[in-house]
Scaffold this motif. Structure first.
Motif, mmCIF file in Angstrom:
data_model
loop_
_atom_site.group_PDB
_atom_site.id
_atom_site.type_symbol
_atom_site.label_atom_id
_atom_site.label_comp_id
_atom_site.label_asym_id
_atom_site.label_seq_id
_atom_site.Cartn_x
_atom_site.Cartn_y
_atom_site.Cartn_z
ATOM 1 N N GLU A 13 -16.862 -106.461 18.226
ATOM 2 C CA GLU A 13 -16.868 -105.047 18.644
ATOM 3 C C GLU A 13 -16.311 -104.886 20.055
ATOM 4 O OE1 GLU A 13 -20.620 -103.526 15.940
ATOM 5 O OE2 GLU A 13 -20.750 -103.469 18.130
ATOM 6 N N GLU A 14 -16.655 -105.834 20.907
ATOM 7 C CA GLU A 14 -16.158 -105.745 22.289
ATOM 8 C C GLU A 14 -14.627 -105.792 22.315
ATOM 9 O OE1 GLU A 14 -17.431 -108.820 25.054
ATOM 10 O OE2 GLU A 14 -15.668 -108.394 26.305
ATOM 11 N N PHE B 180 -17.264 -92.738 20.596
ATOM 12 C CA PHE B 180 -17.699 -93.113 19.243
ATOM 13 C C PHE B 180 -19.164 -92.766 19.043
ATOM 14 C CE2 PHE B 180 -14.543 -96.137 20.852
ATOM 15 C CZ PHE B 180 -13.506 -95.918 19.944
ATOM 16 N N ALA C 210 -17.823 -99.167 12.469
ATOM 17 C CA ALA C 210 -19.108 -99.757 12.825
ATOM 18 C C ALA C 210 -20.237 -98.765 12.588
ATOM 19 C CB ALA C 210 -19.084 -100.168 14.287
ATOM 20 N N ILE D 1 -8.474 -103.084 15.225
ATOM 21 C CA ILE D 1 -9.009 -102.099 16.162
ATOM 22 C C ILE D 1 -9.938 -101.116 15.465
ATOM 23 C CG2 ILE D 1 -7.120 -100.482 15.897
ATOM 24 C CD1 ILE D 1 -7.128 -100.174 18.912
ATOM 25 N N LEU E 19 -21.060 -102.520 26.746
ATOM 26 C CA LEU E 19 -21.313 -103.964 26.800
ATOM 27 C C LEU E 19 -22.604 -104.190 27.571
ATOM 28 C CD1 LEU E 19 -17.709 -105.274 27.471
ATOM 29 C CD2 LEU E 19 -18.859 -104.771 25.317
ATOM 30 N N VAL F 172 -14.132 -100.583 15.387
ATOM 31 C CA VAL F 172 -15.028 -99.680 16.112
ATOM 32 C C VAL F 172 -15.238 -98.379 15.346
ATOM 33 C CG1 VAL F 172 -14.759 -100.484 18.468
ATOM 34 C CG2 VAL F 172 -13.053 -98.971 17.499
ATOM 35 N N ARG G 92 -21.539 -94.807 17.879
ATOM 36 C CA ARG G 92 -22.241 -95.848 18.631
ATOM 37 C C ARG G 92 -21.520 -95.966 19.963
ATOM 38 N NH1 ARG G 92 -22.006 -101.028 15.410
ATOM 39 N NH2 ARG G 92 -22.983 -101.822 17.289
ATOM 40 N N MET H 82 -14.174 -100.821 32.695
ATOM 41 C CA MET H 82 -13.486 -101.565 31.637
ATOM 42 C C MET H 82 -12.198 -100.872 31.173
ATOM 43 S SD MET H 82 -15.304 -101.842 28.031
ATOM 44 C CE MET H 82 -14.612 -102.569 26.607
ATOM 45 N N PHE I 236 -21.009 -98.323 22.094
ATOM 46 C CA PHE I 236 -20.201 -99.526 22.378
ATOM 47 C C PHE I 236 -20.148 -99.848 23.868
ATOM 48 C CE2 PHE I 236 -18.121 -98.411 18.270
ATOM 49 C CZ PHE I 236 -18.591 -99.501 17.574
ATOM 50 N N LEU J 134 -13.138 -102.695 20.875
ATOM 51 C CA LEU J 134 -13.262 -101.605 21.842
ATOM 52 C C LEU J 134 -12.229 -101.741 22.961
ATOM 53 C CD1 LEU J 134 -14.947 -99.179 22.823
ATOM 54 C CD2 LEU J 134 -16.237 -100.805 24.205
ATOM 55 N N ARG J 135 -12.040 -102.970 23.408
ATOM 56 C CA ARG J 135 -11.060 -103.188 24.480
ATOM 57 C C ARG J 135 -9.668 -102.787 24.000
ATOM 58 N NH1 ARG J 135 -13.021 -105.399 28.957
ATOM 59 N NH2 ARG J 135 -14.884 -106.696 28.872
#
Lengths: 436, 234
Positions: free
Chosen positions: A337-338, B94, A436, A430, B100, A433, B96, B111, B98, A341-342
């Motif tokens: 997920e990270e 989103f 999810a 991608i 970190l 996300v 959720r 980020m 998300f 998201l990035r």
């Protein structure tokens, strides 16, 4: 700017990733540590062995690039040669004789002269004696039984007559006293500089300081002025040629072998010398030249061993790489997920791969730093504990080549261990996300 | 409202292909969003709302149709350029959040700035992040990690992350889905405030109350967008 930005971003995010997973990073380092340490150790050992071997060979043979010329000589040509070479700094001539220091009229403890480890062993029988040449090669020679003398307190030495300072070619370290002075006028009491073996013999056997030059009737009383390390097992004494020759007849001078040490080919000097020697000699004077190239010679010998050990170390490193790979894949799985998201916020795929690689590379570099640190500390401990007994560990410095090898091993392990996780991270869809 | 729309979708289609039969999900979507527009998209689950949002946000590519961004067709744009456009043009929120969990609110927002699309020195970066957090009203929580934040606060951090690069279009996929009604309303307020600065907003939601606060409300039915009714902010 783009590359710099990406590079910095990868480092910043990689650093954050490592800080967030300290234990995991530490365990990866543990799995990699032995492999990197093995590489560092093998490389350090190889470099130190190479240096020790080369240093020994330099002492015995001469520095790489030195031209050694052997010339046939006679009682008439030797004084001519010594006269020609005297006072020159670009060439040194040596003549090797044999001498006995100690009680007169007795059989020395090491006939030949042989290395002291064979002293008083009579291992070749009373009628034999071992004779060693200047390169240290020894052979047994039969001796007439009538000529055998009673054993006594005397040591036989190789006596090396020098026309100048030989240390630019063979860098003998002075261990006690001083080296020969070629500047002043010659003394009737020859100054001797002993090698370790000769110094040990003289200390061990408490010999009177009279010296008998083999085949000569007159015995000089030498002055021992210093000790050097020449890596020769045969007891040897170095003396100014003009001081020793004062005690030698032309007949015995004719039995000595003349050897020259010079840089480059020294052709003009050699031609002059040959012309002068030939003028007084009935036999033609034949030079035999060789150029010392020890580094290449021993490099070939050591390389095979080094590659074998490096291969074994690489196998250990591979096990560590498998550990990093395993942890890396698991981590990417957890960070799907990270990474998605990035990508959603604009991080390119390549940078995602770079982030994962940066993390494993930083891990590899940290491991390399730890392994190098342990290597440096280990070498210091070994030097402290065994430096007195092992020449190569005495005052030894950690070789930079081993440090470079450690860093390279850490980087390679980081790349190998991080490559698959990096590719997997870059391929994370991608839309993860969104679903999810 | 400028003449050139921020985005213009013209006959966009998308068929999902997986292990089973191919499933047409969008069959000719038309949509135009101008700067400052707010559009709500309603639809039942599986109708393709999130798929449409992922096409608009360049997470995925349409099978056919035209997608104009500032008048330029980007329907087939390569991934490298798509990443740059996502960074420069779009902000995403989103359902959720998300965030970190090992990073603070400040680092989570940061980020979006540390994404390989240019580089800002730490001080400038921090100033921008604090401004974004201020914008959503939680600058005082900058040093808190997500575990210490409420759901509403976490979503506001996520919105700050979307706003920090000053996007032209905000894409929100059920941003209030995990929040209570009151907090959800606050989040919609924050999102809607962005439109006052000329930012387009496309909101996917199930919540009619939130949808009605947008200028336009559309429903995705049978793979096509149809007007639901006009929202209260018009």
């Amino acid at each position: 700017m783009g590359l710099s930005g990406r590079f910095r971003s990868a480092l910043v995010i990689g650093g954050q990733g490592i800080r967030a997973r300290k234990l995991r990073t530490f365990l990866s380092m543990v799995s990699l540590f032995l492999g990197v340490l093995a590489i560092v150790t093998v490389q350090a050992g190889s470099v130190l062995a190479n240096r020790a071997l080369l240093a020994d060979i330099e002492l015995r043979m001469a520095k790489d690039g030195t031209t050694r010329v052997n010339l046939s000589s006679s009682g008439k040509t030797v004084p001519i040669a010594v006269d020609t070479l005297a006072g020159r700094s670009d060439v040194v001539g040596t003549l090797t004789a044999t001498a006995i220091i100690g009680e007169p009229g007795v059989r020395p403890i090491n006939p030949g002269p042989s290395p002291l480890k064979y002293a008083n062993q009579d291992m070749y029988g009373n009628s034999s004696r071992m004779v060693c040449d200047s390169s240290g090669t020894c052979r047994v020679m039969e001796q007439d039984a009538a000529g055998i003398l009673p054993r006594g307190q005397a040591v036989e030495l190789q006596l090396v007559l020098l026309t100048g300072d030989i240390r630019p070619y063979r860098p003998f370290p002075v261990e006690a006293g001083r080296w020969l002075d070629f500047g002043g006028p010659p003394s009737l009491s020859p100054s001797l500089v002993l090698n370790r073996e000769a110094a040990t013999a003289l200390t061990q056997y408490r010999l009177p300081a009279e010296m008998q030059i083999i085949s000569e009737a007159k015995n000089p009383t030498p002055r021992i002025i210093g000790t050097v390390h020449d890596a020769n097992e045969v007891p040897t004494a170095y003396v100014r040629a003009d001081e020793a020759m004062a005690w030698m007849s032309s007949a015995s001078l004719g039995n000595l072998s003349l050897e020259l040490y010079l840089n480059g080919d020294g052709e003009p000097l050699l031609q002059t010398l040959l012309a002068r020697m030939s003028a007084v000699s009935t036999d033609p004077v034949e030079p035999y030249r060789s150029v010392v190239n020890s580094r290449e010679h021993i490099g070939g010998q050591l390389d095979l061993m080094r590659w074998i050990f490096l291969g074994m170390a690489a196998l250990v490193l591979l096990i560590g790489v498998a550990g990093i790979l395993n942890v890396g894949l698991a981590t990417v799985g957890e960070r799907v997920e990270e990474f998605a998201l990035r990508r959603a916020v604009g991080t390119p795929r390549l940078l995602l791969a770079g982030i994962v690689l940066a993390e494993t590379l930083i891990t590899g570099l940290l491991t390399a730093a730890a392994a190098i640190g342990v290597g440096v500390a280990g070498l210091q401990v070994a030097g402290t504990l065994f430096g007195d007994r092992r020449e190569m560990l005495h005052d030894v410095a950690f070789p930079w080549e081993a440090g470079v090898a450690g860093v390279v091993a850490g980087l390679v392990a980081g790349i190998l261990g991080g490559l698959f996780p990096a590719i997997r991270a870059a391929r994370i869809p991608i839309a993860t996300v969104m679903r999810a | 409202m400028s003449d050139v729309p921020l985005i213009h979708l013209d006959g966009l289609t998308k068929t999902l292909t997986g292990q089973g039969e191919p499933r047409p999900i969008l069959s000719g979507v038309n949509l135009t969003v101008h700067p400052g527009d707010s559009v709500a998209i309603l639809g039942r689950s599986g109708s393709g709302k999130s798929t449409l949002l992922s096409l608009i946000g360049l997470f995925d590519r349409p099978d056919s149709g035209r997608y104009l961004l500032h008048g330029n067709d980007i329907a087939r744009v390569p991934e490298r350029r798509a990443a740059r456009l996502r960074s420069q043009e779009f902000g995403f929120v989103f359902q959720r959040f998300f965030l970190l969990k090992h990073l603070t609110a400040l680092q989570n927002v940061s980020m979006a700035l540390v994404n390989g699309q240019g580089w800002l020195p730490r001080r400038k970066r921090r100033a921008k992040v604090m401004a974004a957090l201020e914008q959503v009203g939680i600058a005082h929580l900058a040093r808190h990690k997500p575990a210490r934040l409420s759901g509403g606060e976490q979503q506001r951090v996520a919105i700050a992350r979307a706003l920090v690069r000053e996007p032209k279009i905000l894409l929100a996929d059920e941003p209030t889905g995990a929040l209570d009604t009151e907090t959800g309303a606050l989040v919609i307020d924050v999102l809607h405030a962005a439109t006052h600065r000329g930012c387009g907003l496309v909101l996917v939601t199930h919540d009619h109350a939130h949808a009605n606060r947008m200028q336009r409300v559309l429903r995705l039915t049978d793979g096509m967008l149809v007007p639901e009714h006009q929202g209260v902010f018009r």
